[in-house]
Design a protein around this motif. Structure first.
Motif, PDB file in Angstrom:
ATOM      1  N   UNK A 155       0.808  -1.215   0.000  1.00  0.00           N
ATOM      2  CA  UNK A 155       0.000   0.000   0.000  1.00  0.00           C
ATOM      3  C   UNK A 155       0.841   1.265   0.000  1.00  0.00           C
ATOM      4  N   UNK A 439      -1.812   8.846   3.486  1.00  0.00           N
ATOM      5  CA  UNK A 439      -3.173   9.339   3.277  1.00  0.00           C
ATOM      6  C   UNK A 439      -4.061   8.324   2.575  1.00  0.00           C
TER       7      UNK A 439
ATOM      8  N   UNK B   1      -5.826   5.302   4.474  1.00  0.00           N
ATOM      9  CA  UNK B   1      -4.712   4.723   3.721  1.00  0.00           C
ATOM     10  C   UNK B   1      -5.145   4.438   2.285  1.00  0.00           C
ATOM     11  N   UNK B   2      -4.237   4.592   1.370  1.00  0.00           N
ATOM     12  CA  UNK B   2      -4.631   4.348  -0.011  1.00  0.00           C
ATOM     13  C   UNK B   2      -4.582   2.869  -0.346  1.00  0.00           C
ATOM     14  N   UNK B   3      -5.494   2.454  -1.204  1.00  0.00           N
ATOM     15  CA  UNK B   3      -5.366   1.123  -1.779  1.00  0.00           C
ATOM     16  C   UNK B   3      -4.438   1.295  -2.966  1.00  0.00           C
ATOM     17  N   UNK B   4      -3.179   1.063  -2.718  1.00  0.00           N
ATOM     18  CA  UNK B   4      -2.142   1.347  -3.689  1.00  0.00           C
ATOM     19  C   UNK B   4      -2.061   0.211  -4.684  1.00  0.00           C
ATOM     20  N   UNK B   5      -2.567   0.442  -5.873  1.00  0.00           N
ATOM     21  CA  UNK B   5      -2.541  -0.606  -6.882  1.00  0.00           C
ATOM     22  C   UNK B   5      -1.784  -0.102  -8.090  1.00  0.00           C
ATOM     23  N   UNK B 102      -8.906  -0.992   3.178  1.00  0.00           N
ATOM     24  CA  UNK B 102      -7.617  -0.341   2.924  1.00  0.00           C
ATOM     25  C   UNK B 102      -7.680   0.639   1.762  1.00  0.00           C
ATOM     26  N   UNK B 104     -10.026   2.316  -1.946  1.00  0.00           N
ATOM     27  CA  UNK B 104     -11.040   2.149  -2.991  1.00  0.00           C
ATOM     28  C   UNK B 104     -10.440   1.442  -4.192  1.00  0.00           C
TER      29      UNK B 104
END
Lengths: 443, 443
Positions: A155, A439, B1-5, B102, B104
């Protein structure tokens, strides 16, 4: 609640109460298998733990159940053996009674074999934030935390955050520290990149911090040098002559002021005894019980201490017998024979530590071993030492089925470069939530 | 928190988001292995659970790790597959976005495969006090509670207290209820008395409560009758046409007012869907999503539901396709092929449930099986059914190593009358502390 020992109490046999079923306590109970005594084992867990392989549970190589064994099963054919799951609280030497979390129990012989816990030298923040490796719960906590941190790392873009989630700091260059550093470096090379394809494991640093000038203190200079070479070869960053000053769950500060960023600090730096209350202060040496050569606690006739909790000072070992599995097992056996001698009105025999040497495995085909066999010293490193390490650990595990399952896991891992048990079940250590620093965003 | 994809997002491939990696979701992901799509699996655990063997983990016959498998390992060679450990929170159909714990995630196809949870029909006290068997945590909780209650029973003389700690009430006469009743009766006969020599297992009653007139509803009358006979033969007290009215953690009250004393109530009486928020009320049938023959959720084009969470009503199944593993797997596979057809501009194929039958094992050499093979119905009971049950379950477990370890455990248990995993690690259910009712005493 009463400590209901009806079937145990209604007998005129003398009672040996053993506190703790580690290597020492279990060996004592087994040695007394044919004795005309009642053997009562008190332990807070209902299973014996094979501590030397805890690090493999922590690094997802073995199931927890492969290296633990319920006392009731180990001893199911020993008729004079009784087990109670309880915590020992205090000893009343006036009435020969032990108070436990579930009630009181009278003893004729009391044997304290409570072992050791991690020693944080009074640093409570460190104690709260670090993970040690003394119990199966510790090992599972570490496993869950490692995998969970990698899931979180997916993440994160910020480099420092990434480091904090993917780096490891291991404190203590003894066998546990060395073995876990080696195991993590193997996972970094062969296993993690397959499962976490989106993470770059170049980012994963493994720091091993040793307060003295050598790894594996107590082993031969050759073993210690080879272990260092192997670890360096695996890309582990070994810091010699360095100590950890503090750890806040995110940053590790060393004694020279340098800082490492990691959410996981594995504490393998030292242990201290876990004594039970109630004995005279003069019987103690720090957190250990002062014992004579018969493992009798100083000042008492019918109270004994074994293994890590016993300080047996001798000319050969002025600081006490080493806190290792072998002396614990041998003391348990010797005390068992001595109790039989007391019963027969004979004199006890003093304990003599038969040092068979020590060893540590660093990784695939790489281990170091200083062995003592038939008064000969055999020092070996590399593949041969690795085979010996595996053989000795395999035969030391209790239970044929456990041995078979461990062997299958090892063969599998060797052939497939795969560590099987990378699942998160139960607690993990949430040091400094990632949420604080990143964030919420929308993609 | 970002859903880091990031790596997932930076591509123009269409994205299939699957919520839940049970039988249906996992089969769908595998079916799409060669598709020119992004497959993103969201699950709150990082592993798939082989639910049909949960009862063996609960009864100390298997390690948890033998019947679960990390998604990342199952799918490590599937390049279009991405996993995120998160809980699905709500669906925004206007923007084709799923909100998770975690962050979108945007979807082109959304597949809901969240399965079912235990249905307590609104009885919150029951829900809090009972133990169900839908997850590995449930199974470990039950195992720990059983062993821990026997340890407590050693402390107790009062007969009612003893019963409360040693008796079992199982609610639900389907496969799970029948299998766990059988497993407990085997432990009572062969295993528990060896470990707990001080307890009299004549005191251990196993009650199985079934609301209808037959066990294993949905199987043949012959299978249901045989299962009843086997259980009676094992000494299980089967209560037909009875329901549980309440359970306070100590006493179970039946609908006819009768009371059973037990601290453990195992709830295997019914399941209900576990839906995600955000879809129209008209799309729901109770806690399930109404789907057409293509598993499309009613009222949406790009949202699908699979397995236990889908209500697929057809002339053959007016109440919906049964909530079992087989329909879930087959729906997952069919939807996978249909998504490939959508991509190729072809028409989808409707789902046809190929019922291969069902089976349940009651104990050593005793099982019942109604099989459908090549349009022939094969009904068999006893040793042959038991062999078939074991073979089918063994080959269904994911991973060669897991299969081998399960086989070893089964062979061991068969030859040695031994259940290996009787350890207490982690949570147990403390219904009505024993301390309340028994005084502290001194022996």
């Amino acid at each position: 609640m009463l400590l209901n020992l009806e079937k145990i109490a209604h007998t005129d046999k003398k009672r040996v109460v053993i506190i703790g079923g580690g290597f020492a306590g279990l060996e004592l109970a087994k040695t007394l298998s044919k004795a005309d005594l009642q053997i009562v084992l008190i332990d807070k867990n209902n299973y014996h733990t094979f501590q030397p392989l805890l690090y493999q549970v922590a690094t997802a190589g073995l199931e927890a159940s492969s290296i633990i064994h319920p006392y009731r099963r180990i001893m199911q054919d020993q008729e004079n053996f009784f087990f109670r799951m309880a915590e020992a609280q205090s000893i009343d030497t006036a009435t020969n009674t032990l108070e436990t979390s579930i009630g009181f129990i009278r003893y004729d012989y009391l044997v304290i074999a409570t072992g050791a816990t991690a020693n944080f030298y009074g640093n409570t923040v460190l104690q709260e934030k670090a993970i040690s490796l003394k119990s199966i719960e510790d090992a599972l906590l570490l496993r869950n935390t490692i995998i969970s941190n990698f899931e979180k790392a997916l993440q994160v873009n910020d480099e420092e955050q990434l480091n904090s989630l993917m780096d490891f700091v291991i404190v203590g260059g003894g066998p546990t520290g060395v073995e876990i550093a080696g195991a993590l470096s193997e996972l970094r090379k062969h296993v993690f990149p397959k499962g976490f394809r989106e993470l770059d494991f170049v980012n994963m640093d493994i720091h091993l911090i040793q307060s003295g000038p050598d790894l594996l203190k107590g082993m031969s200079p050759k073993a210690s040098k080879k272990a260092y070479e192997y670890l360096e070869g695996f890309g582990v960053k070994v810091w010699l002559n360095r100590r950890v000053k503090s750890f806040d769950g995110y940053k590790v500060t060393l004694d020279n002021g340098e800082q490492l960023c990691s959410r996981i600090l594995i504490w393998a730096a030292g242990v201290t005894g876990a004594p039970v209350e109630g004995l005279k202060a003069e019987s103690m040496k720090g957190n250990q019980y002062l014992v004579d050569q018969y493992n009798r606690v100083s000042g008492y006739d019918n109270i004994f201490a074994l293994g890590d909790i016993a300080a047996m000072v001798s000319p050969e070992h002025p600081d006490g017998c080493p806190m290792l599995a072998q002396p614990a097992i041998q003391q348990g056996r010797n005390l068992g024979h001595n109790i039989l001698r007391y019963q027969a009105g004979k004199k006890p025999k003093p304990f003599r530590y038969n040092d068979r040497g020590s060893m540590a495995t660093i990784g695939r085909n790489k281990a170091v071993a200083d062995l003592k066999l038939f008064n000969r010293e055999i020092r070996t490193q590399g593949f041969r030492a690795w085979l010996i390490w595996m053989f000795i650990h395999l035969i030391s595990i209790i239970g044929f089925r456990n041995r078979l399952v461990v062997l299958i896991n090892w063969v599998w891992k060797y052939l497939r470069y795969d560590a099987g048990i990378g699942v998160i079940i139960g607690a993990r250590k949430e040091n400094t939530p990632v949420e604080e620093s990143v964030e919420k965003a929308r993609i």
